[in-house]
Every structure is written in C-alpha cells, then in structure tokens.
Design an enzyme around this catalytic site. Structure first.
Site, short mmCIF file in Angstrom:
data_model
loop_
_atom_site.label_atom_id
_atom_site.label_comp_id
_atom_site.label_asym_id
_atom_site.label_seq_id
_atom_site.Cartn_x
_atom_site.Cartn_y
_atom_site.Cartn_z
N TYR A 150 0.84 -1.20 0.00
CA TYR A 150 0.00 0.00 0.00
C TYR A 150 0.88 1.25 0.00
O TYR A 150 0.65 2.19 -0.78
CB TYR A 150 -0.92 0.00 1.22
CG TYR A 150 -1.71 1.28 1.36
CD1 TYR A 150 -2.82 1.54 0.56
CD2 TYR A 150 -1.34 2.26 2.29
CE1 TYR A 150 -3.54 2.74 0.68
CE2 TYR A 150 -2.05 3.45 2.42
CZ TYR A 150 -3.15 3.67 1.61
OH TYR A 150 -3.85 4.85 1.72
N LYS A 154 1.05 4.28 -3.03
CA LYS A 154 0.84 5.70 -2.81
C LYS A 154 2.10 6.51 -3.15
O LYS A 154 2.01 7.67 -3.58
CB LYS A 154 0.38 5.96 -1.38
CG LYS A 154 -1.01 5.41 -1.09
CD LYS A 154 -2.08 5.98 -2.03
CE LYS A 154 -3.47 5.56 -1.66
NZ LYS A 154 -4.51 6.16 -2.54
#
Length: 246
Positions: A150, A154
C-alpha cells in the site's frame, strides 16, 4: 462559490474523503458526478448532496471510459477529476501479502490513474485546460511497517502526479496530489488492523496535532488546489496530516 460553473468527477465518492470533497465542490457551485463501485451508495449520496451518481470500477478501462463519456454528455464536459478511490491490504509482513491483494491494490490505486488519464486527457488537451487531483497518502511519504505494498502504491501516485504535471503543463493542465493521514473513513480499520481504543491511541501519538484527518480537512485542501486560486500550482503533493510526516 469558488467552483461556479465548473464540472467535476470524484471517484470513491460514496463515503469518506470522496463524499466530503464532492459535498464541498457542490456547495462551491460545481456540478459533480459522484462515482463509486457501490452504485447504490453513490446514487444515495448524490441524491442527498445534489450531484449525479455513477457506477464505476476504476480498475476497468471500459468502466472508466463510460464514466467519462456520461459525465461529458450530462455536464457538457469535465473540468476537474479527483482520483480518490483507493484500497489497502491488511497489515502483514510484506512477503505474506497475497498476490491477489497486491494486484488489487495496484489496480485500484495506480492503474486507475492511468485509465482515467487515458480517457480524459484528450478532452483536456483539446480545450487547453483541466485539473487533476490525486488522493495519495502519508504512507507514500513516510511509510509504515506491514503496509508495504500500500505504501508503495501511494508513493507511485506521488511520482505519477509530478510526472503528469510536468508533461501536461504546456497544455494548460494542472495535476496535484493530497497526502492525508488516516482518517475516519471505511479504510481506518484496515490501516489499524483492529479498531480498538489502544490502537487508535498508538496511531494518534504519531500525529503532532493529535487527531485523525476528516473529510472536511481533505475537502478544504482539494477545493483550494482545484480552484483558480491555485492557478500557478502544479506537481505539488500536499500533506494534510497534522504534522505526521515532519
């Protein structure tokens, strides 16, 4: 009325940050399409706020193209795109995250930005203007353990924002990003692993201002970056994080 007569699409708008951004844009005079994979929720929130509800799977090219086409048909064009839809995997050692979870995170968080640009940038270029806002995360600036892929997705979004900004600037198109700290959204439990008072206190201790972000916090920052007040701002990845990344 800082977005008077502007048109906007906000993905992941059925809840959380997306709903907050859409609501603020509408209050500031924009016409807004609230798009979400949960079609009924998107329709319900749109009806409440006064926008247009739309189903979209942001990881599917045909679905994204259909969203852009419908927004163009109903609103006469698109001025602003907010790439807000996102997912995470549950906290785990990096080598234990399943391939399916990895693929899902990168499809929703990264591929979606490409798919939306592929469908919308030609319209922006033809008109000589347009604004894209990507909702990234402090996880892409100051990564936390056990959210490795994750975090990486990002970080990709922050780099993509800068790359898009420098390429599209000659066409009058601005691209920026927001990096929120975790907030009171449906993803909070996934970030924490378990939503308990102890886990919340532990996380809050890492935020100097001492609170989670809210949809209103993100909406205020999004409004500024998507308005004409930010006409000279592009390629910025703004942290809305209470000091988390200091």
């Amino acid at each position: 009325m800082r977005l008077q007569d502007k048109t906007a699409i906000v993905t992941g708008a059925a809840s959380g940050f997306g709903a907050g951004i859409a609501r603020r844009f509408l209050a500031e005079g924009a016409r807004v399409m609230l798009a979400d994979i949960n079609e009924q929720a998107a329709l319900d929130v749109a009806a409440e706020y006064g926008g247009l509800g739309q189903h979209v799977d942001v990881a599917d090219g045909d679905s994204v193209a259909a969203m852009i086409d419908r927004a163009t048909e109903l609103m006469g064009g698109v001025d602003i795109l907010v790439n807000n839809a996102g997912v995470t995997h549950l906290p785990a050692p990096m080598e234990e995250v399943s391939e399916a979870d990895f693929d899902r995170v990168f499809a929703v968080n990264c591929k979606s930005v490409y798919l939306a640009a592929r469908s919308l940038v030609p319209q922006f270029k033809e008109r000589g203007s347009g604004t894209i806002l990507n909702i990234a995360s402090t996880a892409g600036v100051s990564p936390r353990p056990r959210l490795n892929w994750y975090n990486a997705s990002k970080g990709w979004m922050n780099t993509a924002t800068k790359a898009m900004a420098v390429e599209l600037a000659p066409f009058g198109i601005r691209v920026n990003a927001l990096n929120p700290v975790a907030g009171e959204t449906p993803l909070l439990k996934s970030f924490l692993g378990e939503d308990t008072p102890e886990m919340r206190a532990k996380f809050l201790s890492t935020i100097p201002l001492g609170r989670f972000s809210t949809p209103e916090d993100l909406a205020n920052a999004a409004l500024f970056l998507c308005s004409d007040e930010a006409a000279l701002i592009t390629g910025v990845c703004m942290e809305v994080d209470g000091g988390r990344c200091i």
